[in-house]
Design an enzyme around this catalytic site. Structure first.
Site, PDB file in Angstrom:
ATOM      1  N   GLU A  57       0.882  -1.214   0.035  1.00 29.81           N
ATOM      2  CA  GLU A  57       0.020   0.111  -0.120  1.00 29.81           C
ATOM      3  C   GLU A  57       0.841   1.194  -0.103  1.00 29.81           C
ATOM      4  O   GLU A  57       0.588   2.249  -0.672  1.00 29.81           O
ATOM      5  CB  GLU A  57      -0.990  -0.098   1.165  1.00 29.81           C
ATOM      6  CG  GLU A  57      -1.883  -1.178   1.364  1.00 29.81           C
ATOM      7  CD  GLU A  57      -2.660  -1.309   0.014  1.00 29.81           C
ATOM      8  OE1 GLU A  57      -3.008  -0.353  -0.793  1.00 29.81           O
ATOM      9  OE2 GLU A  57      -3.148  -2.477  -0.102  1.00 29.81           O
ATOM     10  N   HIS A 109     -12.708  -8.462  -5.997  1.00 33.46           N
ATOM     11  CA  HIS A 109     -12.551  -7.533  -7.153  1.00 33.46           C
ATOM     12  C   HIS A 109     -13.643  -7.781  -8.154  1.00 33.46           C
ATOM     13  O   HIS A 109     -13.890  -6.968  -9.120  1.00 33.46           O
ATOM     14  CB  HIS A 109     -11.221  -7.746  -7.760  1.00 33.46           C
ATOM     15  CG  HIS A 109      -9.967  -7.464  -6.900  1.00 33.46           C
ATOM     16  ND1 HIS A 109      -9.708  -8.214  -5.729  1.00 33.46           N
ATOM     17  CD2 HIS A 109      -9.110  -6.320  -6.812  1.00 33.46           C
ATOM     18  CE1 HIS A 109      -8.589  -7.573  -5.005  1.00 33.46           C
ATOM     19  NE2 HIS A 109      -8.207  -6.515  -5.839  1.00 33.46           N
TER      20      HIS A 109
END
Length: 299
Positions: A69, A198
């Site tokens: 991240e 997703h």
């Protein structure tokens, strides 16, 4: 965990994240409400309001996820001087690859340097098989899944897989690319693709497939740049500002140039090259060839 990840980027010469990052990010799950804990990185104002949203636990998986991240955040900050339409990764795979490329440098020697591991606990080279097997289960076993995710989505969008075939089409691809079948009977009353975040989130997935290849290509290049001579999986670029300078030059381009230009800025090559994966896992490949001798592999 997050401070340690920031420290890695800082060791490469990247400026520390602004104090607002620490004030506005969500690192732990709030006790008073339900939240989406799926890790994500955010660039709120296309300037310096960068944030991470995840529910961190102190374990090895989240340690790697934080580096992933942070890779998004440092990339976002690097290209924030580009015109708005070019404030993006060189291609989708680049954005997902950067943090994972950095995380490949989380080696035992690196953990010793930052005080998380005693030098006496560093395993000998003979103990690397387990580490590489673990890495391969994450990086290599993922590749066919990363490919079939978008193959399913594209076939849905094109109409090749009809609504009454959504689940059957999913398992056909799972068998074709991964060699697996469901453990119990499945029908069109089930929607197994939806179990992957997703799919209902409508997030393109080829980016992760490309990132699995790019991260090793970047890692190999960085280690060569740093003058590393040992096994590739033991290399850590921690503290190498020369590598950091070249990396930042690539990140700062954003989407302002075609992606081969960005790749060439760091690696010297204009082509994505998967041979770095073979180099990284070479010790494991020798072990597996010996283990699989005279065995029929495949499906």
């Amino acid at each position: 965990i997050t401070r340690t990840g920031e420290g890695f980027f800082s060791s490469l010469g990247f400026a520390p994240l602004p104090e607002t990052f620490w004030q506005r990010s969500m690192f732990t799950k709030p006790a008073d409400r339900e939240v989406v804990c799926h890790a994500s990185a955010w660039d709120i104002d296309s300037k310096d309001d960068l944030r991470i949203k995840m529910c961190i636990k102190v374990n090895a998986d989240d340690f790697i996820t934080v580096h992933h991240e942070l890779g998004h955040n440092y990339y976002q900050r690097a290209y924030n001087q580009q015109p708005f339409l070019y404030q993006a990764g060189a291609n989708d795979g680049f954005h997902e690859a950067i943090g994972d490329f950095i995380a490949l440098s989380v080696t035992p020697d690196y953990l010793v340097k930052i005080g998380l591991l005693d030098k006496s606990q560093v395993p000998p080279a003979s103990g690397d098989t387990g580490l590489l097997l673990s890495q391969a289960m994450d990086k290599i076993a993922f590749l066919p899944f990363g490919l079939l995710m978008d193959k399913w989505r594209w076939q849905v969008f094109s109409g090749e897989i009809k609504p009454e075939q959504y689940n059957a089409g999913w398992w056909k691809l799972r068998t074709q690319y991964q060699g697996i079948v469901p453990p119990v009977a499945r029908t069109e009353k089930d929607f197994d693709p939806g179990a992957k975040f997703h799919i209902p989130g409508n997030t393109p997935y080829t980016r992760y497939f490309l990132a699995r290849i790019l991260q090793f290509q970047l890692h190999k290049t960085a280690c060569e740049m740093a003058g590393w001579k040992g096994p590739l999986h033991r290399c850590s670029i921690y503290g190498n500002k020369k590598v950091g300078e070249k990396l930042n030059a690539m990140l700062a381009m954003g989407a302002g140039k075609p992606w081969p230009d960005a790749l060439q800025t760091f690696t010297g090559s204009r082509e994505i090259d998967a041979t770095a994966i073979i180099a990284y896992f070479q010790p494991l490949m020798g072990y597996l060839k010996e283990q699989n001798r005279n065995m029929q592999c495949g499906w």
